[in-house]
Design an enzyme around this catalytic site. Structure first.
Site, PDB file in Angstrom:
ATOM      1  N   ASP A 255       0.817  -1.210   0.000  1.00 51.50           N
ATOM      2  CA  ASP A 255       0.000   0.000   0.000  1.00 51.50           C
ATOM      3  C   ASP A 255       0.847   1.255   0.000  1.00 51.50           C
ATOM      4  O   ASP A 255       0.458   2.268  -0.575  1.00 51.50           O
ATOM      5  CB  ASP A 255      -0.927   0.011   1.223  1.00 51.50           C
ATOM      6  CG  ASP A 255      -2.164  -0.813   0.965  1.00 51.50           C
ATOM      7  OD1 ASP A 255      -2.748  -0.658  -0.123  1.00 51.50           O
ATOM      8  OD2 ASP A 255      -2.533  -1.630   1.826  1.00 51.50           O
TER       9      ASP A 255
ATOM     10  N   CYS B 162       6.781  -5.722   5.803  1.00 50.48           N
ATOM     11  CA  CYS B 162       5.889  -6.878   5.638  1.00 50.48           C
ATOM     12  C   CYS B 162       5.155  -6.907   4.294  1.00 50.48           C
ATOM     13  O   CYS B 162       4.348  -7.785   4.047  1.00 50.48           O
ATOM     14  CB  CYS B 162       4.877  -6.955   6.782  1.00 50.48           C
ATOM     15  SG  CYS B 162       3.700  -5.599   6.785  1.00 50.48           S
TER      16      CYS B 162
HETATM   17  C1  PEP Z   1       0.880  -3.942   2.546  1.00 47.76           C
HETATM   18  O1  PEP Z   1       0.082  -3.072   2.199  1.00 47.76           O
HETATM   19  O2  PEP Z   1       2.080  -3.976   2.185  1.00 47.76           O
HETATM   20  C2  PEP Z   1       0.446  -5.029   3.427  1.00 47.76           C
HETATM   21  C3  PEP Z   1       1.297  -5.882   3.932  1.00 47.76           C
HETATM   22  O3  PEP Z   1      -0.883  -5.144   3.640  1.00 47.76           O
HETATM   23  P1  PEP Z   1      -1.891  -5.714   2.543  1.00 47.76           P
HETATM   24  O4  PEP Z   1      -1.084  -6.268   1.405  1.00 47.76           O
HETATM   25  O5  PEP Z   1      -2.727  -6.730   3.198  1.00 47.76           O
HETATM   26  O6  PEP Z   1      -2.661  -4.491   2.152  1.00 47.76           O
HETATM   27 MG    MG Z   2      -1.807  -2.897   3.172  1.00 50.09          MG
END
Ligand code: PEP
Ligand code: MG
Length: 752
Positions: free
Chosen positions: A639, A686
């Site tokens: 994101d 992450c």
């Molecule tokens: C991200 O946005 O990098 C994240 C780990 O969350 P998601 O991919 O679930 O939006």
């Molecule tokens: Mg995310």
């Protein structure tokens, strides 16, 4: 005109007889032309014509005529605001004119030859309130049609409506085929370069998921079935769905419930089933009854914008196809994807789960982004996905052999023996997971001895097994939303408690970062109406915004987490935090839940660590302040890149602009790491960047020591880390940070 001259009952029976002879789309024109002939002759009218209404163009099109210029069939078109014919459909009532050419609404079509017919009677063809078309009769004599003629024509048009609706189904199928033909002419597709949504190899037959509402039934029409056959098909369908549901419950306990429930419920719904049975009892063949009822339902859904109901329309298609398949004894459409590669324009996360439970082997999507949640979920399900913006893929014939190399994004259509052989070799060279895990270390160190922590991203509880297998040190991100997505309503606190307990039991003693609900964006809850109304869902009521707006749902989740994590090393993490205020508000809710649980006397986690994700550009200027409140940070690069660069992570058309190595991104990540170090806060990465080998050196070089990634990537990333000397990595990062051009950074990092 002497209405009494006519045996109206006979005409209605004749039309009914004619409808029964109607078998497939090829006979539609024939059917319409026989109908106009019969009606004209019976009503002693000079002209009888049928205009059909197109939902797409919202026009009436002349489809059959007796008495007017037949050369203009298909070419005379009008919208409902035009002419007396249009008026009949617009106002949904018969229009009877004694002197039509004098009426201001009369519309003159050159060469049609209408102007000499003064008496005009138009009756709308309707199915309920659905517009099907208009039947018109005309006569040169003025004042020719009488009240009784209106009644007769209304009886005929209501007979016709059903048959024409069925014809529409078939025609839409024909349109699919036509489209396929056109595409086929563009040349044979042999190779397509796409992008990897979820890795793996598959060599299997393809099955294309068509979008239209059509149901394949050419072979069906030649078979004879009874109402008992129909009931048997219903029972068979129910057993198949229940079996699939049981299987998925065994493997995907956290999300299994309800995937097939909507369809099972429909099979038990007396209104749905009786609609079919009634038709069969009236003499309609069972296959036609199924298609007609499906058509009626789908038509209703077509006119509604509501996402929840749209979802149900897919259930209607699926269940009707299944009943049809069971009735006629062979697969009626593309939904049998067991052991095959499914090609679709787009799928939702719920679809991926459904097809995975139906044992699809791989998925090719024409749209979507590699960091979309569809792909994230597919990799949890170990389902290879390639995204390729190549419309000709939709024209591939079912059962065509396709080889997916979802390690690099290559697709081979009808591959040669050489290509197949070379892939078999390549697969042999890939180490088995047993071989890899025997090389895996419990702890990860760089070549010069700095410890790096590798944690797992868990989407489904099934990922825990892989995480343990690959020796993840804990869970760095548990995406709690998937159990919410597949259900038909918000899971209760108790239901969530069961899921979270399983999570904590899955890796006892390890750190567990559990992210609060992150729905919205590409994770729409079908049962939450507000989502369906959002024009720009990634900017909308997503994530922690949703939780803060719906504090009752938020509190249920927090209480379930606190109750499930007694004695565990739990970290609660809020997604998409944009300000100190939001973080404080969310944290306060956790503290309130703690007090509430304390007074209830329940067993719960008294002292959870509470942190946040870095995903929004707005936090970059308030990092130090946030560090005062938050126990830790985790950088969600998926994101973060999307919002920093304003590039939709799910939009294939801007995929080449989704650049994680943009200098602003790389420098911003460094800033987060620096602030964390200054305030003594843990920081991890992450997002999907954490499993991309090419970024590891840079991330180590700026001080990242905690990575949370899809567990299947752990062996590869551990090996990459073990080869890095921190000093080299720091120099490498320094050089990159001095660069201002994407092209230079690409070269340095090794991005082609
Ligand atoms: C991200 O946005 O990098 C994240 C780990 O969350 P998601 O991919 O679930 O939006
Ligand atoms: Mg995310």
């Amino acid at each position: 005109m002497q209405n009494s001259d006519k045996d109206n009952i006979k005409l209605i029976c004749d039309i009914s007889e004619l409808s029964n002879l109607f078998t497939d789309s090829n006979s539609l024109e024939n059917f319409l032309s026989k109908t106009v002939e019969m009606v004209a002759s019976h009503m002693k009218a000079d002209v009888c014509s049928i205009y059909l209404y197109s939902d797409g163009t919202q026009e009436l099109i002349l489809k059959a005529t007796m008495g007017l210029n037949q050369g203009l069939i298909g070419n005379v078109k009008m919208n409902v605001d035009e002419g007396l014919t249009g008026l009949a459909l617009k106002e949904l009532r018969p229009i009877c004119e004694r002197n039509a050419s004098r009426n201001p609404n009369f519309k003159y079509f050159p060469d049609l030859g209408e102007e000499i017919y003064e008496s005009f009677l138009a009756v709308p063809i309707l199915r309920g309130t659905n517009k099907v078309g208009v039947m018109v009769i005309q006569n040169s004599e003025k004042n020719y049609f009488k009240e009784g003629d209106v009644t007769v024509l209304q009886a005929i048009t209501s007979q016709l409506a059903n048959t024409i609706e069925m014809a529409r189904f078939l025609l839409s199928l024909d349109e699919d085929r036509q489209q396929k033909k056109v595409i086929k002419e563009e040349g044979d597709l042999k190779f397509v370069k796409g992008r990897v949504g979820s890795p793996g190899f598959v060599f299997a037959e393809a099955v294309v998921l068509l979008e239209s509402n059509s149901l394949w039934l050419n072979q069906a029409v030649v078979q004879e079935h009874t109402v008992d056959d129909f009931y048997k098909a219903l029972k068979d369908s129910e057993h198949q769905l229940e079996d699939m549901q049981t299987q998925i419950e065994e493997t995907l306990a956290d999300i299994a419930s309800f995937i097939f429930n909507a369809q099972i419920l429909m099979l038990k719904d007396s209104i749905f089933v009786n609609a079919m049975v009634d038709k069969i009892k009236k003499g309609i063949k069972p296959h036609a009854a199924i298609i007609e009822v499906a058509g009626n339902y789908l038509k209703k859904f077509d006119n509604i914008a509501d996402e929840y109901l749209k979802d149900r329309s897919q259930d209607v298609k699926d269940i009707c196809r299944r009943i049809l398949s069971n009735l006629i004894g062979f697969d009626v459409n593309a939904t049998n994807c067991e052991g095959r590669i499914l090609i679709a324009k787009e799928l939702s996360a719920g679809d991926v789960l459904k097809y995975s439970s139906e044992k699809v082997k791989g998925i090719i999507l024409l749209s979507g982004g590699v960091t979309s949640h569809v792909c994230i979920l597919a990799s949890s399900l170990q389902l290879p996905v390639i995204i390729a913006d190549e419309p000709r893929l939709m024209s591939i014939r079912n059962n065509t052999r396709v080889l997916m190399d979802a390690e690099i994004g290559n697709l081979y259509i009808n591959p040669t023996d050489d290509i197949i052989e070379s892939f078999r070799e390549k697969q042999k060279l890939l180490k088995t997971s047993a071989e890899i895990s025997s090389e895996l270390k419990e702890k990860t160190f760089t070549a010069d001895g700095s410890q790096v922590h590798l944690l797992a991203n868990i989407n489904l509880l099934g990922d825990l097994k892989i995480a343990k297998h690959y020796k993840a040190e804990g869970v760095g991100l548990y995406r709690t939303e998937f159990p919410f997505i597949v259900r038909k309503d918000f899971p209760s606190e108790e239901e969530q408690l069961v899921v979270y307990k399983k999570l904590f039991e899955g890796m006892p003693g390890k750190e567990m970062t559990i992210r609060t609900l992150d729905i919205g964006g590409d994770k729409v809850l079908s049962y939450f109406q507000e989502h369906s109304r959002e024009k720009n869902p990634f900017m909308g009521m997503r994530s922690v915004r949703f939780s803060l707006r719906h504090k009752d749902i938020f509190a249920q989740q927090i209480r379930a987490i606190l109750r499930a994590s007694v004695g565990a090393d739990v970290k609660i993490m809020f997604p998409m935090i944009s300000s100190v205020d939001e973080f404080v508000e969310a944290k306060q809710l956790v503290l309130n839940c703690v007090s509430e649980l304390r007074s209830s006397g329940a067993e719960f986690q008294v002292n959870p660590t509470i942190g946040m994700m870095i995903e929004m550009p707005s936090v970059m200027e308030i990092l130090e302040e946030l560090a005062n409140y938050s126990d830790f940070f985790s950088i969600g690069t998926n994101d973060f890149v999307q919002y920093m660069l304003a590039v939709d992570r799910t939009n294939e058309r801007v995929a080449d602009m989704y650049l994680s190595h943009h200098p602003s991104i790389l420098r911003a990540i460094k800033k987060v790491v620096d602030v964390s170090a200054k305030y003594g806060k843990e920081v991890s990465v992450c997002g999907e960047m954490a499993h991309e080998e090419k970024y590891i050196r840079y991330l180590l070089g700026i001080g990242v020591r905690r990575f949370s990634l899809s567990p299947s990537y752990i062996p590869k990333i551990q090996r990459a880390i073990m080869n890095v000397q921190i000093k080299d990595a720091e120099a490498f990062a320094k050089e990159i940070l001095s660069m201002d051009k994407l092209t230079d950074i690409s070269k340095k990092i090794g991005i082609s």
